[in-house]
Design a protein around this motif. Structure first.
Motif, PDB file in Angstrom:
ATOM      1  N   ARG A   9       0.629  -1.415   0.119  1.00 13.60           N
ATOM      2  CA  ARG A   9       0.119  -0.334  -0.120  1.00 13.60           C
ATOM      3  C   ARG A   9       0.699   1.599   0.095  1.00 13.60           C
ATOM      4  O   ARG A   9       0.264   2.406  -0.982  1.00 13.60           O
ATOM      5  CB  ARG A   9      -0.732   0.405   1.453  1.00 13.60           C
ATOM      6  CG  ARG A   9      -0.771   0.146   2.757  1.00 13.60           C
ATOM      7  CD  ARG A   9      -1.310   0.389   3.464  1.00 13.60           C
ATOM      8  NE  ARG A   9      -1.426   0.587   4.979  1.00 13.60           N
ATOM      9  CZ  ARG A   9      -0.578   0.010   5.690  1.00 13.60           C
ATOM     10  NH1 ARG A   9      -0.678  -1.843   5.027  1.00 13.60           N
ATOM     11  NH2 ARG A   9       0.150  -0.055   7.072  1.00 13.60           N
ATOM     12  N   TRP A 203      -7.991  -1.600   4.378  1.00  8.68           N
ATOM     13  CA  TRP A 203      -9.556  -2.721   4.083  1.00  8.68           C
ATOM     14  C   TRP A 203      -9.846  -3.587   5.252  1.00  8.68           C
ATOM     15  O   TRP A 203     -10.699  -4.420   4.578  1.00  8.68           O
ATOM     16  CB  TRP A 203      -8.521  -3.699   3.219  1.00  8.68           C
ATOM     17  CG  TRP A 203      -7.118  -4.039   3.210  1.00  8.68           C
ATOM     18  CD1 TRP A 203      -6.114  -3.367   3.625  1.00  8.68           C
ATOM     19  CD2 TRP A 203      -6.904  -5.059   3.735  1.00  8.68           C
ATOM     20  NE1 TRP A 203      -5.229  -4.114   3.609  1.00  8.68           N
ATOM     21  CE2 TRP A 203      -5.773  -5.658   4.073  1.00  8.68           C
ATOM     22  CE3 TRP A 203      -8.072  -6.710   3.772  1.00  8.68           C
ATOM     23  CZ2 TRP A 203      -4.874  -6.664   4.623  1.00  8.68           C
ATOM     24  CZ3 TRP A 203      -7.492  -7.942   4.782  1.00  8.68           C
ATOM     25  CH2 TRP A 203      -6.189  -7.759   4.784  1.00  8.68           C
ATOM     26  N   THR A 205     -12.080  -4.357   7.843  1.00 10.78           N
ATOM     27  CA  THR A 205     -13.275  -3.721   8.881  1.00 10.78           C
ATOM     28  C   THR A 205     -13.608  -4.264   9.561  1.00 10.78           C
ATOM     29  O   THR A 205     -14.867  -4.178  10.611  1.00 10.78           O
ATOM     30  CB  THR A 205     -14.541  -3.517   7.399  1.00 10.78           C
ATOM     31  OG1 THR A 205     -14.527  -4.507   7.139  1.00 10.78           O
ATOM     32  CG2 THR A 205     -14.439  -2.898   6.203  1.00 10.78           C
ATOM     33  N   CYS A 215      -8.743  -8.194  10.563  1.00 15.24           N
ATOM     34  CA  CYS A 215      -8.383  -8.128   9.276  1.00 15.24           C
ATOM     35  C   CYS A 215      -9.045  -9.891   8.845  1.00 15.24           C
ATOM     36  O   CYS A 215      -8.724 -10.250   7.857  1.00 15.24           O
ATOM     37  CB  CYS A 215      -7.423  -8.120   8.712  1.00 15.24           C
ATOM     38  SG  CYS A 215      -6.050  -6.889   8.709  1.00 15.24           S
ATOM     39  N   TRP A 218     -13.056  -7.654   5.413  1.00  9.76           N
ATOM     40  CA  TRP A 218     -12.511  -6.706   4.834  1.00  9.76           C
ATOM     41  C   TRP A 218     -13.598  -6.126   4.661  1.00  9.76           C
ATOM     42  O   TRP A 218     -14.671  -6.236   3.201  1.00  9.76           O
ATOM     43  CB  TRP A 218     -11.489  -7.340   4.282  1.00  9.76           C
ATOM     44  CG  TRP A 218     -11.430  -8.966   2.754  1.00  9.76           C
ATOM     45  CD1 TRP A 218     -11.953  -7.986   1.483  1.00  9.76           C
ATOM     46  CD2 TRP A 218     -11.632  -9.835   3.384  1.00  9.76           C
ATOM     47  NE1 TRP A 218     -12.245  -9.099   1.509  1.00  9.76           N
ATOM     48  CE2 TRP A 218     -12.341 -10.810   2.270  1.00  9.76           C
ATOM     49  CE3 TRP A 218     -11.131 -10.488   4.979  1.00  9.76           C
ATOM     50  CZ2 TRP A 218     -11.751 -11.861   1.837  1.00  9.76           C
ATOM     51  CZ3 TRP A 218     -11.279 -11.826   4.937  1.00  9.76           C
ATOM     52  CH2 TRP A 218     -11.240 -12.403   3.467  1.00  9.76           C
ATOM     53  N   GLY A 219     -13.338  -5.019   3.575  1.00 12.64           N
ATOM     54  CA  GLY A 219     -14.327  -4.682   2.611  1.00 12.64           C
ATOM     55  C   GLY A 219     -13.876  -3.864   0.995  1.00 12.64           C
ATOM     56  O   GLY A 219     -13.266  -5.252   0.899  1.00 12.64           O
ATOM     57  N   ASP A 220     -13.094  -2.722   0.288  1.00  9.62           N
ATOM     58  CA  ASP A 220     -12.921  -2.854  -0.632  1.00  9.62           C
ATOM     59  C   ASP A 220     -10.799  -3.017  -0.240  1.00  9.62           C
ATOM     60  O   ASP A 220     -10.274  -2.157   0.794  1.00  9.62           O
ATOM     61  CB  ASP A 220     -12.993  -1.459  -0.710  1.00  9.62           C
ATOM     62  CG  ASP A 220     -12.391  -0.868  -2.941  1.00  9.62           C
ATOM     63  OD1 ASP A 220     -11.608  -1.753  -2.948  1.00  9.62           O
ATOM     64  OD2 ASP A 220     -12.218   0.091  -2.942  1.00  9.62           O
ATOM     65  N   VAL A 221     -10.290  -3.857  -0.856  1.00  9.40           N
ATOM     66  CA  VAL A 221      -9.615  -3.985  -0.939  1.00  9.40           C
ATOM     67  C   VAL A 221      -7.742  -2.890  -1.573  1.00  9.40           C
ATOM     68  O   VAL A 221      -6.788  -3.070  -1.799  1.00  9.40           O
ATOM     69  CB  VAL A 221      -8.847  -5.407  -1.450  1.00  9.40           C
ATOM     70  CG1 VAL A 221      -9.216  -6.875  -0.732  1.00  9.40           C
ATOM     71  CG2 VAL A 221      -9.385  -6.006  -2.695  1.00  9.40           C
ATOM     72  N   ASN A 222      -8.571  -2.346  -2.694  1.00  6.74           N
ATOM     73  CA  ASN A 222      -8.234  -1.256  -3.542  1.00  6.74           C
ATOM     74  C   ASN A 222      -8.348   0.088  -2.465  1.00  6.74           C
ATOM     75  O   ASN A 222      -6.794   0.512  -3.487  1.00  6.74           O
ATOM     76  CB  ASN A 222      -9.052  -1.411  -5.025  1.00  6.74           C
ATOM     77  CG  ASN A 222      -9.095  -2.163  -5.622  1.00  6.74           C
ATOM     78  OD1 ASN A 222      -8.082  -3.169  -5.613  1.00  6.74           O
ATOM     79  ND2 ASN A 222      -9.583  -2.392  -6.337  1.00  6.74           N
ATOM     80  N   VAL A 223      -8.457  -0.239  -1.324  1.00  5.20           N
ATOM     81  CA  VAL A 223      -8.134   1.723  -0.992  1.00  5.20           C
ATOM     82  C   VAL A 223      -6.698   1.342  -0.389  1.00  5.20           C
ATOM     83  O   VAL A 223      -6.692   0.661   0.117  1.00  5.20           O
ATOM     84  CB  VAL A 223      -9.339   1.327   0.580  1.00  5.20           C
ATOM     85  CG1 VAL A 223      -8.988   2.392   1.492  1.00  5.20           C
ATOM     86  CG2 VAL A 223     -10.856   1.430  -0.037  1.00  5.20           C
TER      87      VAL A 223
END
Length: 252
Positions: A9, A203, A205, A215, A218-223
Motif C-alpha cells: 500500500r 481494507w 473492517t 482483518c 475486509w471491505g474494498d481491497v483497493n483502498v
C-alpha cells in the motif's frame, strides 16, 4: 529483503505520483578495480547449461574493453560489491525483451561471459540506449550497512540498527538473519500487526481488539491509506527526482 513497513500500500501510494517510465538504478561508468577484475576476464558459468550448480571456469586470457558500447556498473560499495539492485519500468523491460534495435541482445551475448553480470547488464543497456538513458534515477532504494573493513556482504541488520533503518526512507533493506528479533520489532512498531496475523490496512473492517483480528473481515481491497513510512520513502524519491531534474544526461 523488503522492509516490511513498506508493504504494497505504501509503495503503490508513493509510486502512483511518479512517472511510469522512470528507472531506479544506481549506475556509474567509473569502473575502477571492476574493469580488470570483472569486465575483462572471460568466464563460463556451467550453470547456464547444466541442471546442477557448479564452479565458474576462468579463461587464461582477457579481452579488450568493447568499443561498440560503454560499460556501466552499479555503485561500487567496496572491493567486493557493486549494486545489482534495480527497480525498472515496464517500457524499459519490454525493450530488454524485444530489443527492437538489437542492443539488449548484443549486450546479453557480451555479459554472458562476465562474472556477476547482474551488476552491469541492465546498467549498461539503459545507459547505452538513446531512448532510455535519461530515464534513470541514480539510486537503488536499498538500505545497507557495511562493516569496516568491508566484507563481501553487508552487515546483518539487528535491533541496534532499527532506528536508523526505519528513518532511512529506503524501500528495501538487507541483510537479515533468519528470525532475528529486529523483524519482530518491525512487525510491532511499524506494522502494528500481531503474531501470525495480516498487516492491518484500510481494507480491514473487523472490530479491533487484542483478541480479534480486524482483518478477519475486509471491505474494498483497493483502498490505499499510506502509513508514516510512505512519507519517508516519498521524501527519498523526491530528492532523487530533484537530482534527476538538475541534470540533462544521467548516464555519465
Amino acid at each position: 529483503m523488503i522492509i516490511e513497513a513498506l508493504i504494497w500500500r505504501n509503495l503503490s501510494h508513493v509510486f502512483s505520483s511518479v512517472r511510469r517510465d522512470l528507472n531506479f538504478i544506481d549506475h556509474t561508468s567509473d569502473l575502477g578495480w571492476k574493469e580488470d577484475q570483472r569486465v575483462l576476464p572471460i568466464v563460463v558459468d556451467p550453470g547456464i547449461y547444466l541442471a546442477r550448480r557448479t564452479k565458474i571456469f576462468h579463461a587464461t586470457q582477457k579481452r579488450l574493453m568493447p568499443d561498440a558500447f560503454k560499460v556501466f556498473t552499479g555503485k561500487v560499495y567496496n572491493p567486493y560489491y557493486c549494486s545489482p539492485w534495480v527497480v525498472l519500468s515496464r517500457s524499459f523491460l519490454e525493450f530488454c525483451l524485444f530489443g527492437w534495435d538489437n542492443l539488449p541482445r548484443t549486450l546479453l551475448m557480451y555479459f554472458n561471459n562476465v562474472m556477476l553480470s547482474e551488476e552491469s547488464y541492465f546498467h549498461s543497456v539503459i545507459c547505452n540506449s538513446p531512448e532510455f538513458k535519461n530515464t534513470t534515477l541514480n539510486g537503488d532504494l536499498r538500505y545497507m550497512i557495511w562493516d569496516s573493513p568491508p566484507k563481501t556482504e553487508p552487515h546483518f541488520l539487528n535491533g541496534s540498527d532499527y532506528d536508523q533503518m526505519a528513518q532511512s526512507g529506503a524501500a528495501f533493506a538487507r541483510q537479515f538473519q533468519k528470525d532475528d528479533p529486529v523483524l519482530d520489532m518491525i512487525d510491532e512498531k511499524i506494522l502494528k500487526c500481531g503474531r501470525n496475523r495480516a498487516v492491518p490496512g484500510a481494507w480491514c473492517t473487523g472490530r479491533r481488539s487484542w483478541w480479534v483480528d480486524p482483518c478477519s473481515q475486509w471491505g474494498d481491497v483497493n483502498v490505499l491509506k499510506p502509513g508514516p513510512q510512505a512519507k519517508k520513502l516519498e521524501e527519498t524519491i523526491l530528492n532523487l527526482l530533484d537530482d534527476w531534474n538538475s541534470q540533462s544526461n544521467q548516464c555519465t
